[in-house]
Motif scaffolding. Structure first.
Motif, PDB file in Angstrom:
ATOM      1  N   PRO A  77      35.994  40.136  38.772  1.00 44.28           N
ATOM      2  CA  PRO A  77      36.898  41.198  38.293  1.00 44.28           C
ATOM      3  C   PRO A  77      36.813  41.314  36.777  1.00 44.28           C
ATOM      4  CG  PRO A  77      38.137  39.200  38.770  1.00 44.28           C
ATOM      5  CD  PRO A  77      36.719  38.941  39.215  1.00 44.28           C
ATOM      6  N   GLY A  84      48.042  37.808  43.062  1.00 45.75           N
ATOM      7  CA  GLY A  84      48.773  37.245  41.929  1.00 45.75           C
ATOM      8  C   GLY A  84      48.781  35.734  41.875  1.00 45.75           C
ATOM      9  N   VAL A 119      42.547  38.503  44.095  1.00 41.53           N
ATOM     10  CA  VAL A 119      43.128  38.473  42.752  1.00 41.53           C
ATOM     11  C   VAL A 119      44.437  39.256  42.712  1.00 41.53           C
ATOM     12  CG1 VAL A 119      42.782  39.255  40.370  1.00 41.53           C
ATOM     13  CG2 VAL A 119      40.943  38.063  41.575  1.00 41.53           C
ATOM     14  N   ASP A 120      44.503  40.362  43.429  1.00 33.93           N
ATOM     15  CA  ASP A 120      45.720  41.195  43.451  1.00 33.93           C
ATOM     16  C   ASP A 120      46.926  40.472  44.042  1.00 33.93           C
ATOM     17  OD1 ASP A 120      44.453  43.291  42.245  1.00 33.93           O
ATOM     18  OD2 ASP A 120      44.078  44.422  44.089  1.00 33.93           O
ATOM     19  N   ASP A 173      41.343  42.017  33.851  1.00 30.77           N
ATOM     20  CA  ASP A 173      42.556  41.278  34.175  1.00 30.77           C
ATOM     21  C   ASP A 173      42.574  40.005  33.336  1.00 30.77           C
ATOM     22  OD1 ASP A 173      44.661  39.836  35.224  1.00 30.77           O
ATOM     23  OD2 ASP A 173      44.272  40.434  37.294  1.00 30.77           O
ATOM     24  N   LYS A 174      43.337  39.993  32.257  1.00 34.14           N
ATOM     25  CA  LYS A 174      43.345  38.869  31.331  1.00 34.14           C
ATOM     26  C   LYS A 174      44.014  37.623  31.910  1.00 34.14           C
ATOM     27  CE  LYS A 174      41.204  41.127  28.136  1.00 34.14           C
ATOM     28  NZ  LYS A 174      39.798  40.788  27.823  1.00 34.14           N
ATOM     29  N   SER A 175      44.727  37.778  33.012  1.00 33.59           N
ATOM     30  CA  SER A 175      45.391  36.628  33.620  1.00 33.59           C
ATOM     31  C   SER A 175      44.424  35.782  34.450  1.00 33.59           C
ATOM     32  CB  SER A 175      46.551  37.083  34.508  1.00 33.59           C
ATOM     33  OG  SER A 175      46.068  37.809  35.635  1.00 33.59           O
TER      34      SER A 175
END
Length: 391
Positions: free
Chosen positions: A127, A107, A104-105, A130-132
């Motif tokens: 996760p 991006g 996830v990091d 993290d709203k994305s």
């Protein structure tokens, strides 16, 4: 953008959790190819080789599908060997959570979906914060009813334990964007958060040969344990209106000697056949030859036995709130759900069997085919994209 599918138990060619995991993974891989999406598949290291081989057998799944294995701690492997149980899951989940966070990091991920294990009593590896990233958990279940032994009420510790597991399920689901419930009880318990109903059953009708039906044959298939309440099926067979019907019991467990003793004392021995554990192909053949599947369990996530019976054109009888009731309703092929508040559940179960027997044998249900997955992935995974388009 990339999707992540997380599956602890992923075993091609198997049933239950491993079969569900593989069904989701394989269909997700095909979906990713058809939609030109990248897909990361986070699985148990022990399943890595067999999953890679099975994915290769699907044809051109493309380089956009990447399998990411995570190991179970060595100490747990020494203790439990190849078992996929709660302890090995919990050990695996530590590494899986870190793995998912790293992906996830990067991006490039917009959806993370965990599909197994199917229990909200175990923590997920999704996760949070993290709203994305859209997080999806399921199909999962919470326990719907306490378990008891024949002729007894549930013990207070069991009642409290089920209540605690339900509360734990709400806690684990609190930050998940979408929970997919295996049954109506789970969906209703976890609402008002966003929930969808989709049992974790994958069965294609064309897998099964057509078997001649024995119109006087009933079948019960599953473990002979308290949670399955097999004694209800045996006691129902004592109804005089079912005197001309036979019962095959497929499966084994600690209750078998007790059930055999009851059958002997009750004069049911000539009509009841304890078959023990058989392979899946033989179990399906036995169910296919039956007129009705009896499934008196107290609770399930979603019953594969009921789904398989529906795919074979065999209606089932189950109890309201058990989880198997959702499978019957969604199969839409002539099963019957017994109300759980009946004063005499055995009599009500016998009445339900007679009701189903009075109806024509239904056609095989196609509800549980893997062909449903592309539309489900569109619905679950592309929701944010649709919102952007609508705006």
């Amino acid at each position: 953008m990339a999707k992540i599918i997380v599956s602890f138990a992923t075993r091609p060619g198997k049933g239950s959790e491993g079969g569900v995991g593989w069904a989701f993974v394989s269909q997700a891989a095909l979906w990713a190819v058809n939609n030109a999406e990248d897909l990361y598949v986070v699985i148990d290291q022990r399943d890595h080789d067999v999953v890679l081989k099975a994915l290769a057998g699907l044809g051109n799944v493309g380089t956009n599908v990447k399998v990411v294995p995570v190991s179970v701690p060595r100490m747990l492997l020494k203790t439990f060997g190849d078992s996929r149980n709660r302890a090995t899951y919990l050990g695996w989940s530590v590494g899986a959570r870190a793995c998912v966070a790293n992906l996830v990091d990067s991006g490039t991920v917009d959806v993370v979906h965990q599909v197994t294990f199917a229990s909200t009593s175990l923590p997920h590896v999704l996760p949070s914060g993290d709203k994305s990233v859209r997080t999806i958990w399921g199909p999962v279940m919470v326990p719907s009813a306490p378990v008891h032994s024949q002729g007894k009420r549930p013990r207070p510790i069991e009642v409290v334990g089920v209540w605690g597991l339900r509360k734990l399920g709400k806690f684990h689901a609190r930050n998940v964007d979408l929970v997919i419930a295996t049954n109506e009880f789970t969906r209703n318990w976890l609402m008002p958060r966003e929930c969808d109903l989709e049992p974790n059953i994958v069965i294609d009708v064309d897998q099964f040969p057509r078997i001649a039906v024995e119109n006087d044959l009933l079948t019960m298939s599953g473990l002979l344990i308290n949670r399955k309440r097999p004694w209800i099926a045996l006691e129902a067979l004592l109804d005089p209106r079912l005197a001309n019907y036979r019962l095959n019991i497929v499966g084994d467990g600690p209750l078998r000697p007790v059930l055999e003793g009851f059958a002997k004392r009750s004069g049911l021995v000539p009509r009841v056949n304890f078959l023990g554990v058989v392979d899946r192909e033989e179990a399906l053949r036995l169910v296919a030859a039956s007129r009705v599947l009896l499934h008196p369990a107290a609770r399930e996530g979603a019953s594969w036995a009921v789904g398989e019976a529906a795919a074979l054109g065999v209606p089932a009888v189950a109890v309201q709130g058990s989880g198997a009731d959702s499978t019957i309703r969604l199969s839409q092929n002539g099963g019957f759900v017994v109300r759980s508040d009946q004063r005499n559940l055995v009599n009500a179960f016998a009445e339900a069997i007679l009701t189903v027997l009075s109806r024509p044998r239904p056609l095989p249900s196609t509800r549980w085919s893997a062909a449903r997955f592309p539309a489900l992935f569109d619905k679950w995974w592309l929701q944010d994209d649709r919102k952007v388009e609508d705006d």
